[in-house]
Design an enzyme around this catalytic site. Sequence first.
Site, PDB file in Angstrom:
ATOM      1  N   GLY A 206       0.668  -1.132  -0.097  1.00  0.00           N
ATOM      2  CA  GLY A 206       0.010  -0.124   0.187  1.00  0.00           C
ATOM      3  C   GLY A 206       0.908   1.231  -0.019  1.00  0.00           C
ATOM      4  N   ASN A 207       0.178   2.491   0.438  1.00  0.00           N
ATOM      5  CA  ASN A 207       1.048   3.689   0.419  1.00  0.00           C
ATOM      6  C   ASN A 207       0.427   4.293   1.577  1.00  0.00           C
ATOM      7  OD1 ASN A 207      -1.471   5.351  -0.538  1.00  0.00           O
ATOM      8  ND2 ASN A 207      -1.155   4.149  -2.505  1.00  0.00           N
ATOM      9  N   ARG A 208       0.782   5.619   1.688  1.00  0.00           N
ATOM     10  CA  ARG A 208       0.607   6.392   3.160  1.00  0.00           C
ATOM     11  C   ARG A 208      -0.741   7.416   2.979  1.00  0.00           C
ATOM     12  NH1 ARG A 208       5.454   6.454   6.116  1.00  0.00           N
ATOM     13  NH2 ARG A 208       7.221   5.718   4.929  1.00  0.00           N
ATOM     14  N   SER A 209      -1.397   7.253   1.790  1.00  0.00           N
ATOM     15  CA  SER A 209      -2.331   7.892   1.537  1.00  0.00           C
ATOM     16  C   SER A 209      -3.561   8.021   2.486  1.00  0.00           C
ATOM     17  CB  SER A 209      -3.083   7.879   0.070  1.00  0.00           C
ATOM     18  OG  SER A 209      -4.141   8.826  -0.187  1.00  0.00           O
ATOM     19  N   ALA A 274      -4.788   7.870  -4.497  1.00  0.00           N
ATOM     20  CA  ALA A 274      -3.295   7.329  -4.731  1.00  0.00           C
ATOM     21  C   ALA A 274      -3.499   5.824  -5.002  1.00  0.00           C
ATOM     22  CB  ALA A 274      -2.506   7.668  -3.145  1.00  0.00           C
TER      23      ALA A 274
END
Length: 428
Positions: A206-209, A274
């Site tokens: 995943g990502n930090r959004s 994102a």
Amino acid sequence: MKIVLGVSGGIAAFKSCHVVRLLKEQGHDVQVIPTATSLEFIGRATWEALSGNSVSTSVFDGVPEVRHVSIGHTAELFIVAPATADVIARLAHGRADDLLTASALMARCPVVVFPTMHTEMWTHPATQANVATLRQRGVTIVDPAHGRLTGPDSGPGRFAEPEQVVNLALSVARRQSQFPRDLEGRRVLITAGGTHENLDPVRFVGNRSSGKQGFALAEVAAARGAEVTVIAGATHELPTPLGSEVVRVESARDMYREVEKRDEDADIVVCAAAVADYRPAEEKGWKMKKSASAESTSLTTLSMVENPDILKSVVSRRQERTTGDDHAGPDKSSTPNSATPTIIVGFAAETGDPNHTPLEHAQLKLKDKGCELLVCNDVGQGKVFGRNTNRGWVLSRDGEVTDIPSTSKFGLADSMWDAVANYEDRVR
């Protein structure tokens, strides 16, 4: 900023205690004006302790100070939250029979009202007529949330969460006027949050959004009159955006499918999510181990495949639906089912690199994606993701670049919708 918070008599008044706390934490001077009935729910001592100011309900309190005149006259922002059907009716008809309504008549600052009541009261023609009257006079009325009401009932009429009240009210204060109703009747589709691409039942890529920016875009669009649908990825810790339908998804492919179902019916599509560029080539049905064995697959090597490009796919499908020349200008990008141009807005989260600045990367991306507008954020370490502030640029395909200095994510959302309106004006 000198802020007046009017509190009317409903069970949701307890949430306004947190509204006061949030405003005070940001350094604002808060004067609470409860109605007499609201004191049946939250006592005067509570409001005085939280706000640091004395509290009264009657125009006969503090007569030498002429409080029913001075409070509204000196206010820089006037919030009514929660606002019952009764208070909305009294505001609409110019009543001044208590300190709250008298002060509201004196106010020449932005006024923001958050209705809270049972669904039948909210949808009643009398209430809707009063809401319309106040909006015509320049008052911002924020449609209530959908959700659980008092008792077993559920529907539109629920009070907003305190953070939503503060964010939207302060956004109106920054404008120094009500939100324009320039999106009235427009159907807006927004993607928000990050996507999770599963490795196995336990892990994901995943990502930090956080989804805060996408949800802010939705709430401001709804406040400006739009019918909003949000396709939301990893946003589970955020309250549902006011005035919006939310469709929950997990992966990029899930988001792609939900957008594909809806983008043809949208007047404006904003791809703010994102979305993960890649996903694991294979999702295991069991927990993967640190090292390979006869029974398991190792975590040391990860094979990835590319996810669909949602923004590009929206542009491509619009081109397929467009009548006439595929290379027509911005004013020709309407679908056969729409009398107004379909506007597509992308988002670019950039950090820059040794060869290009974030803005230069965004200019290249705008050309590559084919959308009308692109919002670029500089998302270097700790700058944007998960925070309540943002900054960046709005680029349009006709060459306009709008700088958005550091502001709240609601401030950026408001600026982006202004940019959409300005773009539509230029290409008409």
